[in-house]
Write a protein that holds these residues in place. Structure first.
Motif, PDB file in Angstrom:
ATOM      1  N   ASP A 127       0.859  -1.202   0.000  1.00  0.00           N
ATOM      2  CA  ASP A 127       0.000   0.000   0.000  1.00  0.00           C
ATOM      3  C   ASP A 127       0.887   1.242   0.000  1.00  0.00           C
ATOM      4  N   TRP A 128       1.394   1.565  -1.137  1.00  0.00           N
ATOM      5  CA  TRP A 128       2.403   2.629  -1.229  1.00  0.00           C
ATOM      6  C   TRP A 128       1.755   3.997  -1.352  1.00  0.00           C
ATOM      7  N   PHE A 129       0.984   4.341  -0.311  1.00  0.00           N
ATOM      8  CA  PHE A 129       0.465   5.703  -0.190  1.00  0.00           C
ATOM      9  C   PHE A 129       0.665   6.120   1.260  1.00  0.00           C
ATOM     10  N   ASP A 133      -2.266  -8.402   5.298  1.00  0.00           N
ATOM     11  CA  ASP A 133      -3.045  -7.277   5.800  1.00  0.00           C
ATOM     12  C   ASP A 133      -2.665  -6.016   5.010  1.00  0.00           C
ATOM     13  N   SER A 134      -3.175  -5.962   3.777  1.00  0.00           N
ATOM     14  CA  SER A 134      -2.946  -4.781   2.930  1.00  0.00           C
ATOM     15  C   SER A 134      -4.069  -4.725   1.905  1.00  0.00           C
ATOM     16  N   ASP A 135      -4.365  -3.536   1.420  1.00  0.00           N
ATOM     17  CA  ASP A 135      -5.389  -3.416   0.368  1.00  0.00           C
ATOM     18  C   ASP A 135      -4.940  -4.182  -0.866  1.00  0.00           C
ATOM     19  N   LEU A 136      -3.658  -4.103  -1.145  1.00  0.00           N
ATOM     20  CA  LEU A 136      -3.163  -4.758  -2.366  1.00  0.00           C
ATOM     21  C   LEU A 136      -3.449  -6.258  -2.335  1.00  0.00           C
ATOM     22  N   VAL A 180       5.881 -12.838  -0.824  1.00  0.00           N
ATOM     23  CA  VAL A 180       6.688 -12.291  -1.922  1.00  0.00           C
ATOM     24  C   VAL A 180       5.777 -12.072  -3.125  1.00  0.00           C
ATOM     25  N   LEU A 181       5.799 -10.883  -3.677  1.00  0.00           N
ATOM     26  CA  LEU A 181       5.015 -10.655  -4.896  1.00  0.00           C
ATOM     27  C   LEU A 181       5.648 -11.416  -6.055  1.00  0.00           C
ATOM     28  N   ASN A 182       4.808 -11.938  -6.913  1.00  0.00           N
ATOM     29  CA  ASN A 182       5.303 -12.742  -8.026  1.00  0.00           C
ATOM     30  C   ASN A 182       5.776 -11.829  -9.161  1.00  0.00           C
ATOM     31  N   MET A 183       7.050 -11.561  -9.167  1.00  0.00           N
ATOM     32  CA  MET A 183       7.617 -10.620 -10.133  1.00  0.00           C
ATOM     33  C   MET A 183       7.723 -11.225 -11.536  1.00  0.00           C
ATOM     34  N   SER A 184       7.367 -12.492 -11.673  1.00  0.00           N
ATOM     35  CA  SER A 184       7.337 -13.044 -13.029  1.00  0.00           C
ATOM     36  C   SER A 184       6.023 -12.668 -13.728  1.00  0.00           C
ATOM     37  N   LYS A 185       5.125 -11.988 -13.030  1.00  0.00           N
ATOM     38  CA  LYS A 185       3.864 -11.546 -13.652  1.00  0.00           C
ATOM     39  C   LYS A 185       3.957 -10.072 -14.040  1.00  0.00           C
ATOM     40  N   PRO A 186       3.819  -9.766 -15.327  1.00  0.00           N
ATOM     41  CA  PRO A 186       3.974  -8.370 -15.768  1.00  0.00           C
ATOM     42  C   PRO A 186       2.981  -7.424 -15.111  1.00  0.00           C
ATOM     43  N   GLU A 187       1.747  -7.887 -14.856  1.00  0.00           N
ATOM     44  CA  GLU A 187       0.744  -6.972 -14.284  1.00  0.00           C
ATOM     45  C   GLU A 187       1.126  -6.550 -12.858  1.00  0.00           C
ATOM     46  N   VAL A 188       1.833  -7.423 -12.161  1.00  0.00           N
ATOM     47  CA  VAL A 188       2.286  -7.072 -10.804  1.00  0.00           C
ATOM     48  C   VAL A 188       3.329  -5.956 -10.909  1.00  0.00           C
ATOM     49  N   ASP A 211       3.749  -3.844 -13.336  1.00  0.00           N
ATOM     50  CA  ASP A 211       3.128  -2.596 -13.800  1.00  0.00           C
ATOM     51  C   ASP A 211       2.491  -1.848 -12.636  1.00  0.00           C
ATOM     52  N   HIS A 212       1.759  -2.606 -11.832  1.00  0.00           N
ATOM     53  CA  HIS A 212       1.038  -1.967 -10.732  1.00  0.00           C
ATOM     54  C   HIS A 212       2.016  -1.331  -9.740  1.00  0.00           C
ATOM     55  N   ILE A 213       3.028  -2.093  -9.366  1.00  0.00           N
ATOM     56  CA  ILE A 213       4.005  -1.581  -8.393  1.00  0.00           C
ATOM     57  C   ILE A 213       4.732  -0.363  -8.962  1.00  0.00           C
ATOM     58  N   PHE A 214       5.088  -0.458 -10.229  1.00  0.00           N
ATOM     59  CA  PHE A 214       5.784   0.675 -10.853  1.00  0.00           C
ATOM     60  C   PHE A 214       4.906   1.930 -10.798  1.00  0.00           C
ATOM     61  N   ASN A 215       3.638   1.770 -11.178  1.00  0.00           N
ATOM     62  CA  ASN A 215       2.760   2.945 -11.222  1.00  0.00           C
ATOM     63  C   ASN A 215       2.555   3.545  -9.835  1.00  0.00           C
ATOM     64  N   MET A 216       2.354   2.659  -8.875  1.00  0.00           N
ATOM     65  CA  MET A 216       2.063   3.137  -7.529  1.00  0.00           C
ATOM     66  C   MET A 216       3.260   3.883  -6.921  1.00  0.00           C
ATOM     67  N   ILE A 217       4.423   3.283  -7.045  1.00  0.00           N
ATOM     68  CA  ILE A 217       5.599   3.915  -6.415  1.00  0.00           C
ATOM     69  C   ILE A 217       6.056   5.129  -7.231  1.00  0.00           C
ATOM     70  N   SER A 218       5.892   5.064  -8.550  1.00  0.00           N
ATOM     71  CA  SER A 218       6.268   6.230  -9.375  1.00  0.00           C
ATOM     72  C   SER A 218       5.468   7.453  -8.954  1.00  0.00           C
ATOM     73  N   LYS A 219       4.194   7.208  -8.639  1.00  0.00           N
ATOM     74  CA  LYS A 219       3.335   8.327  -8.242  1.00  0.00           C
ATOM     75  C   LYS A 219       3.931   9.014  -7.005  1.00  0.00           C
TER      76      LYS A 219
END
Ligand code: GLA
Length: 756
Positions: free
Chosen positions: A383-385, A421-424, A448-456, A458-466
Motif C-alpha cells: 500500500d504505497w500511499f 493485511d494490505s489493500d493490495l 513475496v510478490l510474483n515478479m514473473s507476472k507483468p501486471e504485478v 506494472d502496478h508496483i511501478f505505477n504506484m511507487i512512481s506516483k
C-alpha cells in the motif's frame, strides 16, 4: 589486440594487461581449456597437457579406436553432459527423446568489436570501445543443440567476462536442467577456495579452505544471492597472500539462486563451475528458442589478493554502476530507522531532519513506517500511499519542509513484497507467490510478490512512481526483507514451473530498469535486511547497498573486510549508529564508529537529539573530514592491512592512484595491558616522495589521566606533534608505530600527503 587466433582458427588467446587465457580446439573438435595465468609470450600451451589411457575413464564414441582420450580427464572450456565426464558439469539437458546427453563440438568462432549483450540482464558494459568479444559456437552433432560461449575481454582492466547463449536448434522442445555460466579446468596446481559466508547481521565473512578430493559447493537457494553465501569466489594458490601469489576471481552477476562448485578430481586437476543453481531449475526451450545465462566476471592476479580486489573494485565502479552517482558525489545521509523505528509523526521527523542538518548531513532518509497503516512490521507492504495519520499534510509538504532546511529527502520502499493485511493483497491475492492448495510460507509476516507476472510489476511501478513524482524525492532505499519460497506461476504450464525462480529475478531486473530509467536523478540504495542481496547485478541498478543490519562497528570490521574482497568501498552502505549498539549492546566511542562507517558510503542512523554537545562537535568534524577526503576514501586504491582476528587491531588503507595521498585507519578490537605496539607498513605510496603525516584520534581524557598509564607521554606526543614528514619508502618498508593506546575500542586515522 586482446583476442588472438592462430592461422587455422583453432587456438584462441585472450590477453589482458597482466593475464592470458587460452583454449584450443582439438583433433576431435572439443574445446580444451589450456591455460589461465601470467604472461606466456606467444606460446601455444598445449605442450603442458598429455593424454593417457586412464582405466575407468571411458572414451567418447568419436575417439574410437583411441583409448587415450577421455572427457573425464581432458581440461575443458565448457562441459558436455551425460557422456562419461564424471566430474561436476556446467550443463544438463533433457532432450526431446528423454535422454540427457549433449556433446559439444566446435563449429565456428567470431570476433566482434565491443562487448556482447545479454538481453534483459545486468552485465558489465563497455565504455567507449575498450573491449572485444569472442563468440565460439559449439554444437551437439546428434541433436543439433547449440551453445555460444561468449567472452568479453577488457584488456586494460584485467578482466574477462563469460556468458553462454543456448539455442535449441533441435526439432523438439528440450529442458535445460543445468545452465552454468562457465566452467574452467586447471590441470595442475593446488588451490584454496575463498568464499564469503554469513547470516543476517553477519554477512560476507571471508572463509578460506583447501580444495581437496571432493566437491565444494557454495550456493543460495533462497531466491536471492543471500546473506548466507555470496556469488563471488576466489581460487588462489595455497601460498597466496594479500600481496603475493596467484589468485583467480569468479563473480556471478546475478541476484537469484546460484551455485559455485569446485572439485579436485582423481588426477589432481581442479574444476570450477558457476551459474544458476540447478536444483529446482528446469527451463523449457521450444525449437529455436534461446536461453541466456547470467554473466561471470573473471580476473587474475599474479600479485596476490589485494590486486585481485582492486581489479574488481575498478570494473564495478566503472563498468557495472550506471547511475549518475557513478562519479557524482553521494550525499552524507541521516536515516530515521534506528533513531525512531516505526514511532514517528511529522513533527518528530522534522526534528530528526533539523538535527541532521545541524550536524552537516546532506540527505534525510525516512525509513520504514510511512505508508498504509504500518505501525509495526505486520501490515501494509503493497500500500504505497502515505499514512496521513502519521504525516499530516502528506509527503509533498514534509519533503518541502525538509528541502527548506537545505536537505535532500529520501524514502524507504519494499516493492517486491506484500502483507496479507494490505489493500493490495485483499484486491489481488493471486499476485503473491503461492502454490495452489498450500498455505503460503511467511517471513516477517509477509509474502513475496510474483515478479514473473507483468501486471504485478506494472502496478508496483505505477504506484511507487506516483509517490516519487509527487514530491522532490532524491534517494530511494529499496529493501527486500525475506527469502523467496512458494515458487509457482499459474500462468505457466506445469512443465514450466521450474522456470519461476529465474523468471522472478528477471522480473525484478525489469522493474528496477524501469525505475532507474524513469528516475535517472534518484540515488537508489539496495538493501535486503542489510546485505542479503549484495551482488554485482544489483549494483547495475543501484550504486550502493546497505551492507548489514548490524551497525556495531566491531563486528562490522569482519563484514566490511569480507565485502571488500569483491566490492568497492563506494558500494558498501555503512552508518554510525547509537551506543549502546541496538544489535549487540556494545558501547564504542563515536570516533570509532565513524572510522568504520567511513570505510563505506558513510552516514548516520541515530537520533541527533540524543547526542551530547561534545559528540555533536565530533560528528560535525567527522562529516567535514569525510567530505574533505571523499575522493580518496571512496575511489582510492584499497589495501587490507590485517586479517580479521589476526591481531588485537584491524587496519586498512586507501591510497590515491596518483600516490599523492593516503589514509590509514586503525581500530583496536581487544585492548591489552602491556601490549605489543601497533606497527603497520603502508602501501601504494611513491617511495621517492616525502609525505606529511596528520593524526586524527579521540583518546578519552579520562584514560590519559589514569595515574599508572605508562604510555601517556608517548601517546600525547604522538597525537599532538605537528609538521612530521617521512619518506614514502620508509613508510612502506619500515612502517609506522603507534604508541600504546588504552580504552574501549579506540580508533585512529593517519592522513599522509605527498610534499609538493
Ligand atoms: C530492514 C533494513 C533496515 C530497515 C528495516 C525496516 O531490516 O535492513 O535497515 O530498513 O528493514 O523495516
Amino acid at each position: 589486440m586482446s583476442i588472438i587466433v592462430n592461422g587455422s582458427g583453432t587456438l584462441f588467446t585472450l590477453k589482458t594487461l597482466h593475464s592470458v587465457y587460452q583454449m584450443k580446439v582439438d583433433d576431435r573438435g572439443f574445446l580444451r581449456h589450456l591455460y589461465y595465468g601470467n604472461e606466456i609470450g606467444e606460446e601455444d600451451m598445449s605442450f603442458m597437457h598429455v593424454d593417457y589411457d586412464r582405466s575407468f575413464s571411458p572414451n567418447p564414441n568419436c575417439a574410437f579406436p583411441v583409448r587415450g582420450y577421455s572427457l573425464d580427464v581432458i581440461p575443458q572450456e565448457y562441459t558436455s553432459c551425460g557422456l562419461s565426464d564424471y566430474r561436476v558439469s556446467s550443463f544438463g539437458v533433457i532432450n526431446g527423446d528423454g535422454s540427457s546427453a549433449a556433446e559439444f563440438h566446435f563449429v565456428s568462432y567470431e570476433i566482434r568489436k565491443g562487448k556482447y549483450q545479454i538481453p534483459a540482464q545486468p552485465a558489465v558494459f563497455d565504455e567507449g570501445g575498450e573491449s572485444e568479444t569472442l563468440a565460439i559456437t559449439l554444437e551437439d552433432p546428434v541433436t543439433g543443440l547449440q551453445i555460444e560461449l561468449l567472452y568479453g575481454v577488457f584488456e586494460a582492466k584485467d578482466v574477462i567476462t563469460r556468458a553462454v547463449r543456448i539455442i535449441n536448434h533441435t526439432k523438439e522442445p528440450i529442458f535445460l536442467t543445468k545452465a552454468g555460466s562457465m566452467s574452467i579446468d586447471f590441470a595442475y596446481g593446488t588451490f584454496d577456495l575463498i568464499g564469503f559466508h554469513g547470516r543476517h547481521t553477519l554477512e560476507r565473512v571471508a572463509e578460506r579452505t583447501p580444495i581437496e578430493h571432493n566437491v565444494k559447493v557454495i550456493r543460495s537457494r533462497r531466491g536471492q544471492s543471500s546473506h548466507q553465501h555470496n556469488p563471488f569466489v576466489i581460487l588462489c594458490g595455497r601460498d597466496a597472500t594479500e600481496d603475493f601469489g596467484e589468485c583467480y576471481g569468479f563473480m556471478l552477476v546475478y541476484s537469484g539462486n546460484f551455485r559455485a562448485e569446485a572439485e579436485m578430481d582423481q588426477f589432481g586437476s581442479t574444476r570450477l563451475t558457476l551459474g544458476i543453481e540447478p536444483e529446482n531449475f528446469r527451463w523449457k526451450l521450444e525449437p529455436e528458442e534461446v536461453f541466456d545465462t547470467p554473466e561471470v566476471i573473471l580476473s587474475y592476479s599474479s600479485r596476490g589478493l589485494a590486486q585481485l580486489s582492486r581489479n574488481y573494485h575498478r570494473i564495478i565502479r566503472q563498468n557495472i554502476i550506471r547511475s549518475k552517482y557513478r562519479y557524482a558525489r553521494r550525499p552524507v545521509l541521516l536515516n530515521s530507522w534506528e533513531g525512531s523505528y516505526f514511532d514517528f509523526d511529522e513533527k518528530s521527523l522534522l526534528k530528526l531532519a533539523e538535527g541532521a542538518r545541524d550536524l552537516g548531513a546532506d540527505l534525510f532518509v525516512l525509513d520504514d513506517g510511512w505508508f498504509g497503516v504500518r505501525n509495526d512490521d505486520n501490515s501494509s507492504l503493497g500500500d504505497w500511499f502515505v499514512n496521513e495519520d502519521k504525516i499530516k499534510g502528506g509527503l509533498p509538504a514534509l519533503v518541502a519542509k525538509v528541502n527548506d532546511l537545505g536537505l535532500k529527502f529520501g524514502i524507504w520502499v519494499e516493492p517486491e513484497m506484500v502483507n496479507e493485511d494490505s489493500d493490495l493483497f485483499r484486491e489481488h491475492p493471486d499476485w503473491a507467490l503461492q502454490i495452489p492448495g498450500r498455505g503460503p510460507v511467511r517471513g516477517r509476516n509477509q509474502l513475496v510478490l510474483n515478479m514473473s507476472k507483468p501486471e504485478v510489476r506494472d502496478h508496483i511501478f505505477n504506484m511507487i512512481s506516483k509517490v516519487l513524482k509527487e514530491s522532490n524525492i532524491e534517494y530511494v532505499k529499496w529493501d527486500v526483507n525475506r527469502n523467496v519460497a512458494d515458487l509457482y506461476n499459474e500462468q505457466l504450464s506445469p512443465d514450466r514451473q521450474g522456470e519461476v525462480a529465474h523468471r522472478h529475478i528477471l522480473g525484478v531486473y525489469e522493474l528496477l530498469e524501469r525505475f532507474v530509467t524513469a528516475f535517472p536523478d534518484i540515488l537508489f540504495e539496495g538493501c535486503s535486511g542489510g546485505g542479503g542481496r549484495f551482488d554485482a547485478a544489483m549494483m547495475y541498478y543501484y550504486p550502493q547497498i546497505w551492507c548489514s543490519d548490524d551497525t556495531d562497528a566491531i563486528p562490522r570490521l569482519a563484514i566490511q573486510h569480507g565485502t571488500s574482497f569483491g566490492y568497492p568501498i563506494s558500494t558498501i552502505g555503512a552508518h554510525v549508529s547509537a551506543s549502546p549498539n541496538h544489535q549487540t549492546g556494545r558501547i564504542t566511542p563515536i570516533n570509532t564508529r565513524a572510522v568504520v562507517a567511513m570505510n563505506g558510503t558513510f552516514g548516520y542512523e541515530l537520533d541527533p537529539a540524543k547526542l551530547t554537545e561534545e559528540e555533536k562537535t565530533q560528528v560535525r568534524e567527522q562529516i567535514r573530514f569525510f567530505k574533505e577526503h571523499y575522493e580518496l576514501i571512496q575511489n582510492g586504491s584499497y589495501y587490507r592491512l590485517t586479517g580479521i582476528g589476526e591481531s588485537y587491531f584491524e587496519a586498512w588503507e586507501q591510497a590515491s592512484e596518483d600516490q599523492g595521498e593516503a589514509l590509514l585507519s586503525i581500530v583496536i578490537t581487544d585492548t591489552q595491558p602491556n601490549a605489543q605496539l601497533i606497527h603497520v607498513k603502508l602501501k601504494g605510496l611513491d617511495p621517492a616522495a616525502r609525505y606529511s603525516m596528520e593524526v586524527h584520534a579521540d583518546v578519552d581524557e579520562r584514560i590519559l589521566a589514569i595515574p599508572d598509564y605508562p604510555g601517556t607521554s608517548q601517546l600525547k606526543e604522538f597525537l599532538d606533534q605537528e609538521g612530521r614528514s617521512y619518506q614514502g619508502a620508509a613508510l612502506m618498508s619500515g612502517g609506522v608505530t603507534i604508541p600504546w593506546i588504552m580504552g574501549n575500542y579506540p580508533a585512529l586515522q593517519l592522513y599522509f600527503k605527498k610534499a609538493e
